[in-house]
Design an enzyme around this catalytic site. Structure first.
Site, PDB file in Angstrom:
ATOM      1  N   TRP A 166      19.673  69.938   1.436  1.00  0.00           N
ATOM      2  CA  TRP A 166      20.122  68.877   2.354  1.00  0.00           C
ATOM      3  C   TRP A 166      21.102  69.539   3.299  1.00  0.00           C
ATOM      4  O   TRP A 166      22.212  69.886   2.913  1.00  0.00           O
ATOM      5  CB  TRP A 166      20.813  67.756   1.590  1.00  0.00           C
ATOM      6  CG  TRP A 166      21.114  66.477   2.346  1.00  0.00           C
ATOM      7  CD1 TRP A 166      20.577  65.248   2.099  1.00  0.00           C
ATOM      8  CD2 TRP A 166      22.040  66.277   3.436  1.00  0.00           C
ATOM      9  NE1 TRP A 166      21.095  64.303   2.957  1.00  0.00           N
ATOM     10  CE2 TRP A 166      22.002  64.911   3.803  1.00  0.00           C
ATOM     11  CE3 TRP A 166      22.883  67.110   4.155  1.00  0.00           C
ATOM     12  CZ2 TRP A 166      22.767  64.364   4.832  1.00  0.00           C
ATOM     13  CZ3 TRP A 166      23.651  66.587   5.199  1.00  0.00           C
ATOM     14  CH2 TRP A 166      23.589  65.220   5.520  1.00  0.00           C
ATOM     15  N   GLU A 167      20.676  69.721   4.529  1.00  0.00           N
ATOM     16  CA  GLU A 167      21.585  70.282   5.526  1.00  0.00           C
ATOM     17  C   GLU A 167      21.147  69.798   6.901  1.00  0.00           C
ATOM     18  O   GLU A 167      19.972  69.542   7.145  1.00  0.00           O
ATOM     19  CB  GLU A 167      21.597  71.822   5.489  1.00  0.00           C
ATOM     20  CG  GLU A 167      20.339  72.465   6.005  1.00  0.00           C
ATOM     21  CD  GLU A 167      20.387  73.996   6.051  1.00  0.00           C
ATOM     22  OE1 GLU A 167      21.402  74.599   5.639  1.00  0.00           O
ATOM     23  OE2 GLU A 167      19.381  74.583   6.493  1.00  0.00           O
ATOM     24  N   ILE A 168      22.115  69.652   7.787  1.00  0.00           N
ATOM     25  CA  ILE A 168      21.841  69.328   9.181  1.00  0.00           C
ATOM     26  C   ILE A 168      22.409  70.461  10.029  1.00  0.00           C
ATOM     27  O   ILE A 168      23.545  70.889   9.814  1.00  0.00           O
ATOM     28  CB  ILE A 168      22.485  67.993   9.600  1.00  0.00           C
ATOM     29  CG1 ILE A 168      21.933  66.834   8.744  1.00  0.00           C
ATOM     30  CG2 ILE A 168      22.222  67.708  11.070  1.00  0.00           C
ATOM     31  CD1 ILE A 168      22.552  65.482   9.064  1.00  0.00           C
TER      32      ILE A 168
END
Length: 259
Positions: A145-147
């Protein structure tokens, strides 16, 4: 084809010996290499400036009432994370030394305000090319989970960094993970204040421990024994065999800001 599989210049016998010794299939190692150096080049996302990675083995326990891309853009952030935990050194014994070697060759490219202390116990040793696994903190963003903004990955500093690692062959001679590679890269390619911690979504990976925000829009179960969140069935004995392992996955996200 360049994005997946064992590069032609590597010794296949040595690669197979590594697979036999420590496990992790060639496909898994290819995945780590892909997410380390190629994912933003995939044709399906070429038109997008912002990239949100969401693996199929994660979930969150809170509604998200805001646009995370707009929040990051308005805050001047280029990378967003959910969780930090220690990463095993046993499958990537030479990663830290190779990163230190790269840093020694590019000190002029590291921006003022980079968070090198987050990854290195002795920053000067790392910058001199003398650091190894014992000097690496092993603190790692769980990047399932990364932006991120693609300018991070497309920067000369990060692309040169990935090329240095790829030339060393450690994605296949060992099992260098994309999570520590991203974390190491972010720690020296961005300023500390360009990174955002999303602590209000109830992120959880593969049933492990997770943060339980005290918000009306979150629906999660807090285990009073550990003061952390786990899926309810864990605390009722169905998965008690995993409770001990959860202790090794304590969220250490505060360390990014304390470094």
């Amino acid at each position: 084809e360049d994005m997946w599989g064992v590069p032609e210049n590597l010794d296949l016998v040595k690669v197979q010996e590594s697979v036999d010794r420590i496990g992790f299939s060639l496909n898994y190692r290819s995945m780590c290499r892909f997410f380390s150096g190629f994912f933003w080049k995939h044709p399906a996302i070429q038109e997008y400036e912002w990239i949100w990675r969401l693996d199929v083995d994660i979930e969150w326990h809170c509604d998200i009432p805001y646009d995370p891309f707009m929040l990051m853009q308005e805050s001047g952030k280029l990378y967003g994370f959910q969780h930090i935990a220690g990463d095993p050194v046993e499958v990537q014994r030479s990663l830290a030394a190779n990163v230190s070697e790269f840093l020694a060759g590019h000190p002029d490219l590291i921006p003022e305000g980079a968070n090198l202390r987050f990854q290195w116990r002795e920053v000067e040793k790392a910058l001199s090319g003398r650091a190894g696994s014992e000097d690496w903190t092993r603190m790692t963003f769980n990047n399932n989970w990364e932006i991120s903004h693609r300018s991070l990955w497309e920067s000369y500093l990060y692309t040169a960094f990935f090329q240095h690692l790829d030339d060393a062959g450690g994605f296949f001679y060992e099992r260098w993970g994309d999570a520590p590679v991203h974390t190491l890269g972010v720690s020296f390619a961005l300023r500390k204040d360009q990174v955002m911690y999303f602590n209000d979504t109830g992120y959880q990976h593969q049933g492990w421990e997770y943060n339980c925000p005290d918000l009306p829009r979150c629906g999660c179960y807090k285990d009073p024994a550990s003061l952390s969140c786990v899926q309810a069935e864990f605390s009722h004995g169905v998965r008690n065999d995993l409770i001990e392992h959860l202790l090794g996955w304590t969220d250490m996200s505060y360390l990014w800001f304390d470094a």
